[in-house]
Each structure stands twice: as C-alpha cells, then as structure tokens.
Design an enzyme around this catalytic site. Structure first.
Site, PDB file in Angstrom:
ATOM      1  N   GLN A   1       0.835  -1.204   0.000  1.00 55.96           N
ATOM      2  CA  GLN A   1       0.000   0.000   0.000  1.00 55.96           C
ATOM      3  C   GLN A   1       0.868   1.251   0.000  1.00 55.96           C
ATOM      4  OE1 GLN A   1      -3.452   0.149   2.771  1.00 55.96           O
ATOM      5  NE2 GLN A   1      -2.955  -1.990   3.182  1.00 55.96           N
TER       6      GLN A   1
HETATM    7  P1  GTP Z   1      -0.637  -6.174   0.337  1.00 48.13           P
HETATM    8  O1  GTP Z   1      -0.307  -6.957   1.569  1.00 48.13           O
HETATM    9  O2  GTP Z   1      -1.804  -5.245   0.521  1.00 48.13           O
HETATM   10  O3  GTP Z   1       0.549  -5.457  -0.231  1.00 48.13           O
HETATM   11  O4  GTP Z   1      -1.129  -7.230  -0.795  1.00 48.13           O
HETATM   12  P2  GTP Z   1      -0.401  -8.592  -1.240  1.00 48.13           P
HETATM   13  O5  GTP Z   1       0.520  -8.303  -2.372  1.00 48.13           O
HETATM   14  O6  GTP Z   1       0.176  -9.301  -0.072  1.00 48.13           O
HETATM   15  O7  GTP Z   1      -1.611  -9.420  -1.865  1.00 48.13           O
HETATM   16  P3  GTP Z   1      -2.399 -10.648  -1.195  1.00 48.13           P
HETATM   17  O8  GTP Z   1      -1.533 -11.844  -1.097  1.00 48.13           O
HETATM   18  O9  GTP Z   1      -3.056 -10.169   0.034  1.00 48.13           O
HETATM   19  O10 GTP Z   1      -3.475 -10.948  -2.341  1.00 48.13           O
HETATM   20  C1  GTP Z   1      -4.381  -9.960  -2.806  1.00 48.13           C
HETATM   21  C2  GTP Z   1      -5.596 -10.644  -3.417  1.00 48.13           C
HETATM   22  O11 GTP Z   1      -5.235 -11.290  -4.631  1.00 48.13           O
HETATM   23  C3  GTP Z   1      -6.209 -11.722  -2.518  1.00 48.13           C
HETATM   24  O12 GTP Z   1      -7.614 -11.639  -2.634  1.00 48.13           O
HETATM   25  C4  GTP Z   1      -5.690 -13.015  -3.137  1.00 48.13           C
HETATM   26  O13 GTP Z   1      -6.560 -14.108  -2.917  1.00 48.13           O
HETATM   27  C5  GTP Z   1      -5.646 -12.653  -4.611  1.00 48.13           C
HETATM   28  N1  GTP Z   1      -4.683 -13.443  -5.385  1.00 48.13           N
HETATM   29  C6  GTP Z   1      -3.403 -13.725  -5.064  1.00 48.13           C
HETATM   30  N2  GTP Z   1      -2.811 -14.452  -6.032  1.00 48.13           N
HETATM   31  C7  GTP Z   1      -3.743 -14.631  -7.001  1.00 48.13           C
HETATM   32  C8  GTP Z   1      -3.734 -15.287  -8.280  1.00 48.13           C
HETATM   33  O14 GTP Z   1      -2.737 -15.864  -8.738  1.00 48.13           O
HETATM   34  N3  GTP Z   1      -4.899 -15.239  -8.984  1.00 48.13           N
HETATM   35  C9  GTP Z   1      -6.013 -14.607  -8.546  1.00 48.13           C
HETATM   36  N4  GTP Z   1      -7.098 -14.629  -9.309  1.00 48.13           N
HETATM   37  N5  GTP Z   1      -6.056 -13.984  -7.344  1.00 48.13           N
HETATM   38  C10 GTP Z   1      -4.940 -13.980  -6.588  1.00 48.13           C
END
Ligand code: GTP
Ligand code: MG
Length: 171
Positions: free
Chosen positions: A62
C-alpha cells in the site's frame, strides 16, 4: 555440525499483487485457510528450504507503507518482486517503484538476485511474462541477476519454478 545458511529475502510489489499469498504458499508452517488480508506494515516469516534458513520480510504494498521497503535493503540477500499481471493500469507504478529500489544507495552497487513473479496468470487477458517484462523495463536491468516467471498464487502453479531459481542462485 551442519549449520544452515541464514538468508534474508525481501518481498515487495504493489498492494494486491499477491505477495502474502505467494509467501504463505511457500511457508510449510502456514495452513491455507483462504484468509489472507492486506498486510499492515510488514510481516516477518521464517522457515527453512533445502539447506537455507529463510527470513522472508513480506512488505505491505500500500502506498502509505511503501516508504518502509528501503529500511530492509541494506540487509537483504535477495528480492522477490511480485506484479499483478492483470493490473495493466498500474504497471507504470510498479516500474517506478522498481526503479526507485534499484537506484537506492543500499542496493545500487550490490548484485543481488531479484525474482519477479508475474502473478495471477489465471485471470483472463492478464499480461504474458514478456509483456510484464517489457512493462517493467527489465531488459534495461543489467546490474542485477534477475528472473521472471508466470505464476498463480492461488493454485501455486509456477511458484516453485521461480523459487527454485532463487534458491539455486543463493546457494
Ligand atoms: P498487500 O499486503 O496489501 O501489499 O497485498 P499482497 O501483495 O500481499 O496481496 P495478497 O496476497 O493479500 O493478495 C491480494 C488478493 O489477490 C487476494 O484476494 C488473493 O486471494 C488474490 N490473489 C493472489 N494471487 C492470485 C492469483 O494468482 N490469482 C487470482 N485470481 N487472485 C490472486
Ligand atoms: Mg500482503
């Protein structure tokens, strides 16, 4: 005795790119209960893989937390940079963050490996690895050892391909 080598990996990328999803899937201590929430600040995960004791710093992507990334550059042995390949509009933001990282005084002169995950390859119309690579300008990144691979954080598809490249480089 057989001391395992300690390795610090920093995981960065924009919010919602899938960093926590990917790191959790690699972590044998985590159960997949489908309850991943946006990371606040950062989260430190430790687990071992092959002959390495890994400390993975899973940063929040973020905007308000991105200033935290640089505090970990000095200690890092490798970087995982996650891109949401379905988020075409924000690839320029990801590129900008990447450039800032590469030009940072604590990383600039170090030839650390960077693994790029082009995540969410299940989403229709998502960018190919080549498109993601072009959007990030990776062909201009000559001072680092980098590799990009396509993956799906939800099924785990492609994650080990990338991760094994990283482990192989570190060892
Ligand atoms: P921050 O902690 O806010 O920086 O986000 P992050 O990069 O850690 O992302 P996070 O792992 O929380 O995933 C964000 C969203 O994307 C979640 O709803 C996951 O389920 C979804 N997501 C993650 N990988 C995939 C993927 O390969 N395909 C799809 N369709 N959704 C995904
Ligand atoms: Mg997260």
């Amino acid at each position: 005795g057989f001391m395992k080598k300690k390795v610090n990996i920093l995981c960065v990328g924009l919010d919602n790119s899938g960093k926590t999803t990917i790191i959790n899937s690699l972590n044998p201590n985590k159960v997949d209960n489908g309850m991943i929430v946006p990371t606040i600040g950062f989260s430190i995960e430790t687990f071992s893989k092959s002959k390495l004791n890994l400390t993975v710093i899973d940063m929040s992507g973020q905007g308000r937390y991105r200033d935290l990334w640089e505090h970990y550059y000095v200690d890092v042995d490798a970087v995982i940079f996650v891109v949401d390949s379905s988020d075409k509009i924000r690839t320029c933001v990801a590129k900008d963050e990447l450039e800032q990282m590469l030009n940072h005084k604590d990383l600039k002169k170090r030839k650390i490996p960077i693994l790029f995950f082009a995540n969410k390859n299940d989403i229709e119309d998502s960018m190919s690895v080549a498109d993601c690579s072009n959007a990030l300008g990776l062909n201009n990144v000559k001072t680092k050892n980098w590799y990009i691979c396509s993956c799906n954080g939800l099924t785990g598809d492609g994650i080990l391909t990338g991760f094994n490249w990283l482990i192989g480089i570190i060892k």
